[in-house]
Design a protein around this motif. Structure first.
Motif, PDB file in Angstrom:
ATOM      1  N   LYS A   1     -10.611   8.252   3.801  1.00 37.51           N
ATOM      2  CA  LYS A   1     -11.001   7.896   5.164  1.00 37.51           C
ATOM      3  C   LYS A   1     -10.393   8.829   6.205  1.00 37.51           C
ATOM      4  CE  LYS A   1     -13.821   4.834   4.989  1.00 37.51           C
ATOM      5  NZ  LYS A   1     -15.043   5.113   5.484  1.00 37.51           N
TER       6      LYS A   1
ATOM      7  N   PRO B   1     -17.326   2.188   8.193  1.00 35.63           N
ATOM      8  CA  PRO B   1     -18.293   3.277   8.316  1.00 35.63           C
ATOM      9  C   PRO B   1     -17.799   4.409   9.202  1.00 35.63           C
ATOM     10  CG  PRO B   1     -18.875   1.521   9.828  1.00 35.63           C
ATOM     11  CD  PRO B   1     -17.626   1.074   9.113  1.00 35.63           C
TER      12      PRO B   1
ATOM     13  N   ASP C   1      -7.600   5.096  -1.233  1.00 32.55           N
ATOM     14  CA  ASP C   1      -8.707   4.813  -0.299  1.00 32.55           C
ATOM     15  C   ASP C   1      -8.462   5.483   1.060  1.00 32.55           C
ATOM     16  OD1 ASP C   1      -9.792   3.339  -2.299  1.00 32.55           O
ATOM     17  OD2 ASP C   1      -9.437   1.370  -1.374  1.00 32.55           O
TER      18      ASP C   1
ATOM     19  N   SER D   1     -13.183  -3.866   2.078  1.00 30.24           N
ATOM     20  CA  SER D   1     -12.256  -2.815   1.651  1.00 30.24           C
ATOM     21  C   SER D   1     -12.276  -1.698   2.684  1.00 30.24           C
ATOM     22  CB  SER D   1     -12.667  -2.267   0.286  1.00 30.24           C
ATOM     23  OG  SER D   1     -13.837  -1.486   0.457  1.00 30.24           O
TER      24      SER D   1
ATOM     25  N   LYS E   1     -12.975   1.298   2.162  1.00 32.75           N
ATOM     26  CA  LYS E   1     -14.126   2.171   1.934  1.00 32.75           C
ATOM     27  C   LYS E   1     -15.361   1.727   2.698  1.00 32.75           C
ATOM     28  CE  LYS E   1     -12.846   3.697  -2.678  1.00 32.75           C
ATOM     29  NZ  LYS E   1     -12.995   3.279  -4.078  1.00 32.75           N
ATOM     30  N   GLU E   2     -15.437   0.409   2.941  1.00 30.67           N
ATOM     31  CA  GLU E   2     -16.625  -0.104   3.635  1.00 30.67           C
ATOM     32  C   GLU E   2     -16.667   0.245   5.114  1.00 30.67           C
ATOM     33  OE1 GLU E   2     -17.646  -4.133   3.165  1.00 30.67           O
ATOM     34  OE2 GLU E   2     -17.723  -4.032   0.971  1.00 30.67           O
TER      35      GLU E   2
ATOM     36  N   TYR F   1     -13.641  -6.270   6.985  1.00 32.24           N
ATOM     37  CA  TYR F   1     -14.204  -5.452   5.913  1.00 32.24           C
ATOM     38  C   TYR F   1     -13.580  -5.842   4.572  1.00 32.24           C
ATOM     39  CZ  TYR F   1     -16.218  -2.730   9.656  1.00 32.24           C
ATOM     40  OH  TYR F   1     -16.945  -2.346  10.744  1.00 32.24           O
TER      41      TYR F   1
END
Lengths: 476, 476
Positions: B90, B65, B86, B60, B62-63, B58
């Motif tokens: 999550k 899912p 970040d 980052s 944030k990506e 990934y």
């Protein structure tokens, strides 16, 4: 020649092994004399054999058609008085009595027999090594009490009241690069004792360092004055057996020794500037240190090679052992800065190079820089071969390169000690690459004259004790 | 489940390695998670790669899912504040910062960044392990920071301020038969600290014994009370780094720790009935002792297996270590006499069987007899494999038979400690039979649940410290 009566005794031109045999101790003592280049005449004596090991076996000492300088006795205790009488007729200078079961048994009859033998020997002018001992290992003269001992001589002597301990020490010290001038296992010491051997070794040009394992001394006053004299000439390193209550009981049943008061003992050693150690391991550490390092008169140590906690503990252990782990000198830091080392302000002593970001500084480079800095008296480098288990074909040169240590062996102009850990591998690890590289590394160190130790504490303690010895010596 | 917030942190169902890579630390941390059966979801994060180790990489955090329970950070220090921000989005419970170069550098800017990260994490509810540490080895959960660590779990936990030291300790302890429940390398400890880990491990049903390596503690008062409470539940064995002046300087540049006053430290440990040791070797000795022996509440030791001087020194070293080497009890001697043992009156403790004339008594027999005698609290047997260099085909069973030790492993009903020396072989000795037999012997001992130690002093010291622990514990 050395002006001491033991010099003649230790250079026999003929040896008889009385009680020689084709197996057991009677073979064990004959075998090394057969195989290790003893140049004199060799006479097995045992009426049961015509020939042993290719040599004619004599039925008795008297049958030998010549003088016999030295006798090794493997016969039972009751036969020893006759042996001494026969020895006297053969011009024998000394009898080594491997024969045991005398006063060490604690039995009055056995002690009486021992006394009788002593009186007889004194009367007839025969000197006695032992009884209850392994006798002499003198590789340069082809004499040994173990076939497996190194054949090459060295400059370390060892006087040991225990034969077994002498054997273990010779073999373990050999792994550390030590070879011996003379080793004498002397057991109950009814006639020749630790003072005689010390006096001789002080004069012996083949001996530079003297190790001792003592359970009890025969005459306290003579020992103190002898030790003082000898230790002023050569370093004497002493391991005392029987320091506690149980150990004192054990010395009595081992070599019939009176262990004596530890207070008096320690005062005597300090007065004499002898070096006391606590174990065989430390005894060997000191031998290695005196053998490979020049006289050390300061204790300021520079340490490198460790990472993280190991480096922190290295500092603690050096201090616990009596060394001074000085902060990195200002000039040293400036040199780092001038070389563009980014951690010039952060690095400390011990120098933990795991923090560096680039290769402007190598472990080898640190050793070199510390070696050039007048603030350090000695250096210790930690060489741990680990985490290479997945590289079975790695060579020692690969390893040294990978750790930026290639050529480190020749870079220090200061006394350099190396730490190479020992391991407790199980069978799954016995042939692994880390172990093999450690073994290779030790051989490389020995061949470069760099002493190594299994822990940094032991390295530091040995260096500290050596410095104490020379500082005290200079102060006298 | 354990009622402690760390329990959730240590059982992540998803882990992201931020800064994951195909080599270097970013790979080193990912690899064990890939290979050791971690059952949760695994997310490499690095915008430079599409895929790492067969997993989607990934760009980052944030990506990703999904939520991410636990993060391992391998990114440079300046990127950590964003990482924390970040992580908070999550649902991350904890971030392990392998990332270093904070206060340990001694540089004000780096220390400020560290403080900023702490404040941010507190504000956002993300807990921090580290920075400047290796994080967690939890084999039962498939988490490790070294690929080579044992996969099987055990009941020993280790909290270590140094990651390198944790690694060395895990590997060396594994050779001695130790496996771990959880190992936590915690570095600078800006958020989660030694007290949190201690409190958790005290409750952890997978942990029976707690080892610690500490450079400095974060809050003295909390540490003292936590330690007291934890050590009353499970044995806590502590190695302190930075005990001397130089070591204290080294702790500062290693984990930015204040080493503190040793007087206060030692008083706190004594008050808490924690067990202090002086080296990694002793730390492992204590782990082995608590792991394999039942609680020891007496110090009267019976010793056998040694010969001559080694036996005398064994007595000394047991006493130096605090054990009582009692004389052979009268009833014991009478049993020897009744069995027809000729040296019944001469034998002592340590029982040196090299003096016996016949085979009515074996080393195994002595262990059995001592084990039946109520005067002994524990037994030590010395097992030195040496002088078999000329028998390259010798097996361990041959060796044990030859030394009358066959079957000794199962004969003692008392706590039994074995001594198997380590060695400093050079390359000429690396595959010799004595070393191989020693390795086999160690494996045999481990599989029979008998702890072994490289020297008798270390065996005796470990036993003595264990007895002190239980005696003090019972006295409270």
């Amino acid at each position: 020649m050395v002006d001491h009566f033991l010099d003649e005794i230790l250079h026999p031109r003929s040896i008889a092994v009385v009680g020689a045999s084709v197996s057991g101790p009677g073979w064990r003592f004959l075998l090394p004399l057969l195989r290790r280049g003893f140049q004199g005449k060799l006479y097995p004596v045992n009426p049961k054999y015509q020939e042993i090991g290719g040599l004619k076996s004599y039925a008795s000492l008297k049958e030998i058609p010549d003088t016999v300088d030295y006798i090794i006795s493997v016969v039972p205790a009751p036969q020893v008085p006759d042996l001494i009488r026969d020895a006297a007729t053969k011009g024998t200078r000394a009898v080594h009595l491997f024969t045991a079961r005398f006063s060490e048994t604690g039995r009055p009859q056995a002690a009486r027999l021992e006394q009788e033998i002593l009186e007889l020997a004194r009367q007839l002018g025969v000197r006695i090594i032992g009884p209850n001992c392994m006798g002499v290992y003198y590789p340069a003269w082809g004499i040994s009490f173990e076939e497996e001992f190194p054949k090459e001589p060295g400059n370390v002597a060892f006087i040991s009241q225990s034969g077994n301990l002498a054997g273990e020490t010779v073999m373990a010290a050999a792994l550390r690069g030590i070879r011996f001038s003379k080793v004498i296992s002397y057991g109950n010491a009814i006639d020749l004792n630790e003072c005689d051997y010390l006096e001789y070794l002080a004069q012996d040009p083949e001996t530079a360092i003297i190790l001792m394992y003592v359970e009890g001394v025969k005459g306290g006053r003579r020992f103190v004055s002898t030790l003082r004299q000898v230790a002023s000439v050569k370093p004497v390193i002493i391991l005392k057996g029987g320091r506690g209550e149980a150990g004192a009981r054990a010395t009595s049943s081992h070599t019939a020794s009176l262990a004596g008061s530890m207070e008096i003992w320690e005062a005597a050693l300090e007065q004499a500037n002898a070096i006391e150690v606590d174990s065989v391991e430390e005894l060997i550490d000191m031998a290695v240190t005196f053998r490979f390092l020049p006289p050390l008169k300061g204790k300021r140590v520079g340490v490198t090679g460790g990472a993280g906690g190991a480096s922190v503990l290295a500092a603690d252990q050096c201090e616990m052992a009596g060394l001074e782990v000085i902060p990195l000198p200002q000039g040293f830091r400036e040199q780092l800065k001038n070389r563009g080392v980014s951690v010039w302000d952060w690095l400390s002593n011990p120098a933990d190079l795991s923090i560096r970001e680039d290769d402007r500084l190598t472990v080898k480079g640190i050793i070199e820089l510390m070696s050039q800095d007048p603030h350090f008296d000695l250096l210790i480098v930690m060489l741990h071969v680990h985490r290479h288990g997945d590289q079975p074909d790695m060579t020692l040169d690969d390893f040294l390169k990978q750790h930026q240590l290639d050529g480190f062996e020749t870079v220090s102009t200061k006394p350099l000690l190396a730490v190479v850990p020992e391991r407790s591998f199980g069978i799954e690890g016995w042939d692994n690459v880390e172990w093999k590289l450690s073994c290779e590394l030790r051989s490389r160190l020995v061949s470069n004259g760099i002493p190594f130790y299994p822990t940094i504490y032991r390295a530091a303690l040995a260096a500290s004790r050596m410095a104490d010895y020379y500082i005290r010596k200079d102060g006298r």
